[in-house]
Enzyme design. Structure first.
Site, mmCIF file in Angstrom:
data_model
loop_
_atom_site.group_PDB
_atom_site.id
_atom_site.type_symbol
_atom_site.label_atom_id
_atom_site.label_comp_id
_atom_site.label_asym_id
_atom_site.label_seq_id
_atom_site.Cartn_x
_atom_site.Cartn_y
_atom_site.Cartn_z
ATOM 1 N N ASP A 45 -40.199 18.020 9.712
ATOM 2 C CA ASP A 45 -40.040 19.208 10.611
ATOM 3 C C ASP A 45 -40.200 19.063 11.969
ATOM 4 O OD1 ASP A 45 -42.642 18.007 10.142
ATOM 5 O OD2 ASP A 45 -43.718 20.031 9.360
ATOM 6 N N ALA A 97 -43.074 22.914 15.353
ATOM 7 C CA ALA A 97 -42.256 23.515 16.769
ATOM 8 C C ALA A 97 -42.832 23.786 17.752
ATOM 9 C CB ALA A 97 -41.405 24.953 16.096
ATOM 10 N N GLY A 109 -42.443 25.938 9.735
ATOM 11 C CA GLY A 109 -42.865 24.919 10.519
ATOM 12 C C GLY A 109 -43.306 25.093 11.854
ATOM 13 N N SER A 110 -43.965 26.220 12.143
ATOM 14 C CA SER A 110 -44.340 26.670 13.486
ATOM 15 C C SER A 110 -45.240 25.995 14.191
ATOM 16 C CB SER A 110 -45.025 28.279 13.616
ATOM 17 O OG SER A 110 -46.154 28.169 12.555
ATOM 18 N N SER A 111 -46.233 25.136 13.586
ATOM 19 C CA SER A 111 -46.956 24.052 14.151
ATOM 20 C C SER A 111 -46.154 22.770 14.727
ATOM 21 C CB SER A 111 -47.848 23.538 13.233
ATOM 22 O OG SER A 111 -48.883 24.520 12.560
ATOM 23 N N GLY A 151 -43.964 29.159 6.411
ATOM 24 C CA GLY A 151 -43.806 27.670 6.101
ATOM 25 C C GLY A 151 -42.680 27.226 6.864
HETATM 26 O O1 PMV Z 1 -44.878 23.139 3.639
HETATM 27 P P1 PMV Z 1 -43.760 22.578 4.455
HETATM 28 O O2 PMV Z 1 -42.535 23.551 4.378
HETATM 29 O O3 PMV Z 1 -44.070 22.229 5.870
HETATM 30 O O4 PMV Z 1 -43.164 21.426 3.658
HETATM 31 C C1 PMV Z 1 -43.891 20.488 3.312
HETATM 32 C C2 PMV Z 1 -42.970 19.133 2.548
HETATM 33 C C3 PMV Z 1 -43.889 18.159 2.083
HETATM 34 O O5 PMV Z 1 -42.855 16.868 1.438
HETATM 35 C C4 PMV Z 1 -44.225 18.695 0.391
HETATM 36 C C5 PMV Z 1 -44.759 17.367 2.866
HETATM 37 C C6 PMV Z 1 -44.053 16.536 4.053
HETATM 38 O O6 PMV Z 1 -44.673 16.474 5.032
HETATM 39 O O7 PMV Z 1 -43.030 16.310 4.009
#
Ligand code: PMV
Length: 324
Positions: A156, A115, A111-113, A109
């Site tokens: 992200d 990035a 954020g590889s997609s 989680g």
């Molecule tokens: O699942 P992650 O780490 O990409 O984080 C999601 C964070 C949320 O606030 C739940 C969704 C978003 O797009 O901000």
């Protein structure tokens, strides 16, 4: 003309403000030193060639005219839609071969997609002599995220482009770098990969069923994000840790924590962390704990002891970067 370029972008961890950020409230995010690398090479044929072994994509090919259509394997979606979006704005002759490699697992989680999307747009624009501004890079990358995932705040994407620690309001309405050093986190992975969109949809459902409950949690989170931003600038770690704990309670009330996350949070706090919470969508992925250098090892051991996989990271690193 340059034919090949390698670009890298950092992963990210949400410090505070997940879920409410989807609805226009602010969040705080840090980039992390685990990076994704993408090499783009211009080729004669009008096609995309993709090698992304970390997400099980090997020998994937798609003609330009078919981009974004048909069955697209999960690991190829962001690259394929990103390329289609770029070509709509900046058409170029010939095709492109893309290879990606990540320092981190796509399961964390981090954020590889996002990035990889940012790296793709940066790489192909530079190869075509187009020097996109950060905001234009954000726009094309965020558009791609919405095309693939349907929803998402884009924090992200911002972290991958700008790096550092950011105060962020969707959809890139505010992207404010925060000057901060020594932000020391312990990260514990649950071992569970979460479908972010599914958890976001569940919160949306709760918002329909119990609007007051959800609204009051979002208000609490927003107040603490604003105060935590100041605590961060002042390096008031005990205050920042306290806000992390309050944020965790609010996320728990939204129903997105889990037994494993709770166990790691409790263990980290018990071992002397300033504060601890889940980071990201919840249910799985990672827990983060804010620690002093003296307590770091003991907090790592405590997280480990309850079954968390400690992932060594550094926060606050550079955003998208041309490597060679
Ligand atoms: O699942 P992650 O780490 O990409 O984080 C999601 C964070 C949320 O606030 C739940 C969704 C978003 O797009 O901000």
């Amino acid at each position: 003309m340059q034919k090949t370029i390698t670009v890298s972008a950092p992963g990210k961890l949400l410090l505070l403000g997940e879920h409410s950020v989807v609805y226009g409230y602010p969040c705080l995010v840090t980039s992390v030193n685990q990076r994704l690398y993408l090499t783009a090479t211009l080729i004669p044929d009008d096609e995309l060639q993709l090698e992304a072994p970390d997400v099980k994509i090997n020998g994937y090919k798609k003609l330009y005219k078919d981009l974004g259509t048909g069955e697209i394997p999960k690991g190829a979606r962001f690259i394929e839609h990103g390329l289609a979006n770029f070509l709509r704005k900046y058409p170029f002759q010939g095709g492109v071969r893309i290879e990606t490699k990540s320092d981190f697992s796509s399961q964390y989680g981090f954020g590889s997609s996002s990035a990889s999307t940012v790296c793709l747009i940066k790489a192909i624009s530079e190869l075509n002599g187009i020097h996109l501004s950060k905001s234009e890079l954000f726009e094309i990358s965020y558009h791609t995220l919405l095309d693939v995932a349907g929803k998402g705040s884009g924090f992200d994407i911002a972290a991958a482009i700008y790096g550092g620690v950011l105060y962020y309001v969707t959809p890139g309405k505010v992207i404010e770098p925060i000057e901060v050093t020594d932000l020391s986190l312990v990260v514990g992975y649950t071992g569970i990969k979460v479908d972010t969109v599914q958890v976001v949809n569940e919160v949306a459902q709760l918002k329909t069923e119990k609007p007051e409950l959800v609204h009051s949690q979002f208000e609490t989170i927003t107040t603490l994000v604003e105060k935590a931003k100041i605590a961060l600038i002042q390096k008031n770690w005990s205050e920042f840790g306290r806000f992390m704990n309050v944020n965790q309670e609010a996320l728990d009330r939204l129903g997105v924590s889990s037994a494993k996350l709770d166990a790691m949070v409790t263990a980290a706090r018990g071992a002397g962390a300033f504060g601890a919470k889940l980071s990201g969508a919840g249910r799985g992925d990672c827990m983060i704990a804010l620690v002093s250098s003296e307590k770091k090892n003991v907090v790592c051991e405590a997280v480990n002891a309850v079954g968390g996989q400690v992932i060594p990271i550094q926060t606050n690193v550079a955003g998208v970067n041309i490597e060679i």
